[in-house]
Design an enzyme around this catalytic site. Structure first.
Site, PDB file in Angstrom:
ATOM      1  N   GLY A  58       0.096 -12.958   9.552  1.00 16.37           N
ATOM      2  CA  GLY A  58      -0.560 -13.208  10.910  1.00 16.37           C
ATOM      3  C   GLY A  58       0.063 -12.365  11.694  1.00 16.37           C
ATOM      4  N   CYS A  90       4.448 -11.652   4.557  1.00 18.78           N
ATOM      5  CA  CYS A  90       4.168 -10.535   5.713  1.00 18.78           C
ATOM      6  C   CYS A  90       4.808 -11.217   7.081  1.00 18.78           C
ATOM      7  CB  CYS A  90       2.685 -10.362   6.012  1.00 18.78           C
ATOM      8  SG  CYS A  90       2.417  -8.592   6.861  1.00 18.78           S
ATOM      9  N   ARG A 119       9.936  -4.765  11.193  1.00 15.17           N
ATOM     10  CA  ARG A 119       8.324  -5.066  11.395  1.00 15.17           C
ATOM     11  C   ARG A 119       7.434  -3.769  11.561  1.00 15.17           C
ATOM     12  NH1 ARG A 119       6.792  -6.411  16.742  1.00 15.17           N
ATOM     13  NH2 ARG A 119       4.865  -7.372  16.471  1.00 15.17           N
ATOM     14  N   ILE A 147      -0.625  -5.056   5.091  1.00 16.32           N
ATOM     15  CA  ILE A 147      -1.320  -4.756   6.544  1.00 16.32           C
ATOM     16  C   ILE A 147      -0.354  -4.852   7.329  1.00 16.32           C
ATOM     17  CG2 ILE A 147      -3.230  -5.771   8.163  1.00 16.32           C
ATOM     18  CD1 ILE A 147      -4.272  -7.164   5.471  1.00 16.32           C
ATOM     19  N   HIS A 192       0.410  -9.808   0.970  1.00 17.43           N
ATOM     20  CA  HIS A 192      -0.389 -10.631   1.328  1.00 17.43           C
ATOM     21  C   HIS A 192      -1.002 -11.386  -0.132  1.00 17.43           C
ATOM     22  CE1 HIS A 192      -0.687 -10.412   5.618  1.00 17.43           C
ATOM     23  NE2 HIS A 192      -0.597  -9.311   5.530  1.00 17.43           N
ATOM     24  N   GLU A 194      -2.248 -14.109  -0.528  1.00 13.72           N
ATOM     25  CA  GLU A 194      -3.459 -15.045  -0.030  1.00 13.72           C
ATOM     26  C   GLU A 194      -4.706 -13.927   0.121  1.00 13.72           C
ATOM     27  OE1 GLU A 194      -0.856 -13.844   1.754  1.00 13.72           O
ATOM     28  OE2 GLU A 194      -1.461 -13.774   3.606  1.00 13.72           O
TER      29      GLU A 194
HETATM   30  N1  GLN Z   1       3.018  -6.975  12.061  1.00  9.42           N
HETATM   31  C1  GLN Z   1       2.728  -8.263  11.822  1.00  9.42           C
HETATM   32  C2  GLN Z   1       3.939  -8.856  12.354  1.00  9.42           C
HETATM   33  O1  GLN Z   1       4.877  -8.348  12.885  1.00  9.42           O
HETATM   34  C3  GLN Z   1       2.575  -8.688  10.387  1.00  9.42           C
HETATM   35  C4  GLN Z   1       1.235  -8.334  10.072  1.00  9.42           C
HETATM   36  C5  GLN Z   1       0.477  -9.347   9.014  1.00  9.42           C
HETATM   37  O2  GLN Z   1       1.228 -10.446   8.683  1.00  9.42           O
HETATM   38  N2  GLN Z   1      -0.362  -8.870   8.300  1.00  9.42           N
HETATM   39  O3  GLN Z   1       4.154 -10.236  12.543  1.00  9.42           O
END
Ligand code: GLN
Length: 213
Positions: A58, A90, A119, A147, A192, A194
């Site tokens: 997320g 993630c 990040r 992602i 991910h 999931e």
């Molecule tokens: N870039 C998001 C973060 O820093 C992580 C992206 C993701 O969970 N798909 O939390």
């Protein structure tokens, strides 16, 4: 079964999914498929019920803020210190790390993994991509979806690297980046699992939760 013989019936553990934001439903489905009961966790009383916890993908900065406003940050840190098995994907990986680079200054860390993560590490051109990965402990390749994913830039002594990926396959400066780690009962992936419906990594985690529970 031989009559009179005591057989060991393994309990089905209860695995929580932090349900403040992100891929909650997708994780819940795979947790169940991996053989655990699932409990969405939004409050400390629910956190107290679980044998293990998944931190979904997320947005880590949003989840960090919500952990504070739902009064979950300190209870979660405490349960992790007490040995709660956790798995973060993630954004979950970002939250679990000891330190985050390119995070927001007010972003809270759970300090459950002795790693430094960067990040949104993969940069603009490849900020989202899919690839086949070898993941230690999982037989066969894993289709990994990244992602705006972090990578692990530094690992402490107790941290096992489970998977790496080449950051920029077309560049001469291409480097292997760490994208899955384990430190005892704490698991994290930059991708991910999931989102692909493949529960093998959840199975690894649920097995650990069952051993501890
Ligand atoms: N870039 C998001 C973060 O820093 C992580 C992206 C993701 O969970 N798909 O939390």
């Amino acid at each position: 079964m031989i009559a009179g013989k005591v057989t060991h019936v393994p309990q089905r553990p209860v695995v929580g999914v932090l349900a403040l934001q992100g891929d909650v439903r997708e994780h819940a489905l795979l947790v169940e498929r991996a053989g655990a009961w699932v409990l969405p966790v939004r409050r400390a009383s629910e956190l107290a019920e679980v044998d293990g916890l998944v931190l979904p993908g997320g947005e880590s900065t949003t989840m960090s803020r919500l952990l504070v406003s739902f009064d979950l940050l300190e209870p979660l840190r405490q349960r992790i210190r007490d040995g709660l098995p956790v798995f973060g994907s993630c954004a979950g990986m970002v939250l679990l790390a000891r330190q985050v680079l390119d995070g927001r200054p007010d972003q809270q860390q759970l300090d459950a993994l002795d790693v430094v993560v960067r990040r949104n590490a993969f940069g603009r051109q490849v900020d989202s991509f899919e690839t086949e990965l070898e993941v230690q402990g999982v037989e066969g390749n894993v289709h990994a979806v990244f992602i705006r994913a972090p990578w692990v830039e530094k690992v402490g002594d107790g941290v096992q690297v489970l998977a790496t990926v080449v950051d920029d396959p077309l560049s001469e400066a291409a480097t292997d980046r760490i994208v899955a780690v384990r430190q005892g009962r704490v698991f994290a992936t930059a991708f991910h699992p999931e989102l692909t419906g493949d529960e093998r990594i959840h199975r690894l985690f649920v097995r650990t939760v069952s051993e501890v529970a």
